[in-house]
Design a protein around this motif. Structure first.
Motif, mmCIF file in Angstrom:
data_model
loop_
_atom_site.group_PDB
_atom_site.id
_atom_site.type_symbol
_atom_site.label_atom_id
_atom_site.label_comp_id
_atom_site.label_asym_id
_atom_site.label_seq_id
_atom_site.Cartn_x
_atom_site.Cartn_y
_atom_site.Cartn_z
ATOM 1 N N VAL A 12 0.835 -1.208 0.000
ATOM 2 C CA VAL A 12 0.000 0.000 0.000
ATOM 3 C C VAL A 12 0.869 1.257 0.000
ATOM 4 C CG1 VAL A 12 -1.590 1.336 1.443
ATOM 5 C CG2 VAL A 12 -2.034 -1.070 1.016
ATOM 6 N N CYS A 13 1.890 1.277 0.828
ATOM 7 C CA CYS A 13 2.752 2.460 0.893
ATOM 8 C C CYS A 13 3.591 2.623 -0.371
ATOM 9 C CB CYS A 13 3.635 2.397 2.127
ATOM 10 S SG CYS A 13 2.681 2.677 3.636
ATOM 11 N N TRP A 18 4.486 5.666 -5.411
ATOM 12 C CA TRP A 18 4.519 5.827 -6.860
ATOM 13 C C TRP A 18 3.474 6.838 -7.315
ATOM 14 C CZ3 TRP A 18 7.855 4.068 -10.475
ATOM 15 C CH2 TRP A 18 7.499 4.252 -11.802
ATOM 16 N N MET A 19 2.296 6.752 -6.736
ATOM 17 C CA MET A 19 1.212 7.649 -7.139
ATOM 18 C C MET A 19 1.459 9.090 -6.697
ATOM 19 S SD MET A 19 -0.807 5.976 -8.889
ATOM 20 C CE MET A 19 -1.507 4.412 -9.240
ATOM 21 N N ILE A 50 13.157 11.561 -0.967
ATOM 22 C CA ILE A 50 12.439 12.193 0.150
ATOM 23 C C ILE A 50 11.051 11.593 0.303
ATOM 24 C CG2 ILE A 50 11.383 14.357 0.925
ATOM 25 C CD1 ILE A 50 13.876 15.776 -0.228
ATOM 26 N N SER A 51 10.352 11.398 -0.809
ATOM 27 C CA SER A 51 9.019 10.803 -0.708
ATOM 28 C C SER A 51 9.107 9.333 -0.306
ATOM 29 C CB SER A 51 8.234 10.979 -2.011
ATOM 30 O OG SER A 51 8.885 10.330 -3.072
ATOM 31 N N ALA A 52 10.186 8.629 -0.692
ATOM 32 C CA ALA A 52 10.355 7.237 -0.261
ATOM 33 C C ALA A 52 10.537 7.153 1.253
ATOM 34 C CB ALA A 52 11.541 6.597 -0.975
ATOM 35 N N VAL A 53 11.290 8.074 1.815
ATOM 36 C CA VAL A 53 11.470 8.090 3.271
ATOM 37 C C VAL A 53 10.144 8.394 3.968
ATOM 38 C CG1 VAL A 53 12.566 9.365 5.154
ATOM 39 C CG2 VAL A 53 13.917 8.631 3.193
ATOM 40 N N VAL A 54 9.393 9.338 3.429
ATOM 41 C CA VAL A 54 8.086 9.671 4.017
ATOM 42 C C VAL A 54 7.175 8.451 4.013
ATOM 43 C CG1 VAL A 54 5.981 11.024 3.657
ATOM 44 C CG2 VAL A 54 8.212 12.134 3.535
ATOM 45 N N VAL A 109 6.565 -1.836 -8.653
ATOM 46 C CA VAL A 109 6.894 -1.239 -7.354
ATOM 47 C C VAL A 109 6.033 -1.845 -6.240
ATOM 48 C CG1 VAL A 109 6.777 0.911 -6.042
ATOM 49 C CG2 VAL A 109 7.807 0.897 -8.285
ATOM 50 N N THR A 110 4.749 -2.013 -6.493
ATOM 51 C CA THR A 110 3.842 -2.536 -5.471
ATOM 52 C C THR A 110 4.146 -3.988 -5.131
ATOM 53 O OG1 THR A 110 2.133 -1.026 -6.241
ATOM 54 C CG2 THR A 110 1.418 -2.864 -4.887
ATOM 55 N N ILE A 111 4.324 -4.817 -6.140
ATOM 56 C CA ILE A 111 4.600 -6.233 -5.890
ATOM 57 C C ILE A 111 5.961 -6.411 -5.227
ATOM 58 C CG2 ILE A 111 5.051 -8.445 -7.032
ATOM 59 C CD1 ILE A 111 2.846 -7.604 -9.067
ATOM 60 N N SER A 112 6.960 -5.682 -5.690
ATOM 61 C CA SER A 112 8.282 -5.821 -5.071
ATOM 62 C C SER A 112 8.277 -5.329 -3.629
ATOM 63 C CB SER A 112 9.345 -5.098 -5.892
ATOM 64 O OG SER A 112 9.095 -3.719 -5.911
#
Length: 141
Positions: A12-13, A18-19, A50-54, A109-112
């Protein structure tokens, strides 16, 4: 249940990452050439990490709410495993010289991320358990 919870939180995250990352990148590079070095540097060196850390912090919060203890090993190893699996999937797609639709990026991205968080939860499942050795002697104390 711990593995399923971690996989769902990670997936979900990652989908939310990605979105949020793609529209922010498009908005920042509006009017610039997509091949512009400044645009690529801004998006891939600043916005994406930065968004990945968030979103990793959001995944940690979701796992904390779900209460599988301890949370921090899964929250640390989940993004690392997700990154490695997503990189492998993306390089495979690029290596095949495929031109997939945009939804494939979300799926990769979601599956991984789901698999990465599930593996992290499975690997760290015994972390923080009993350390007195009684589990080997039949003493449940």
């Amino acid at each position: 249940m711990r593995v399923v919870t971690a996989a769902v939180a990670g997936a979900v995250c990652a989908a939310a990452w990605w979105m949020s990352f793609v529209p922010i990148g498009r908005a920042l590079c509006d009017g610039l050439s997509p091949d512009a070095l400044g645009c690529a540097g801004l998006v891939y060196l600043w916005v994406a990490p930065i968004s990945a850390v968030v979103w990793a912090v959001v995944a940690w919060a979701l796992l904390r709410l779900a209460r599988p203890r301890p949370v921090w090993p899964t929250a640390v190893l989940g993004p690392v495993g997700s990154f490695v699996l997503a990189l492998a999937g993306a390089l495979t797609i690029v290596g095949m010289r495929a031109r997939p639709p945009e939804i494939v990026g979300v799926l990769v991205v979601t599956i991984s991320a789901g698999v990465g968080y599930a593996l992290a939860a499975a690997v760290t499942a015994g972390y923080g358990g009993r350390r007195d050795g009684a589990e080997h002697r039949g003493q449940d104390g």
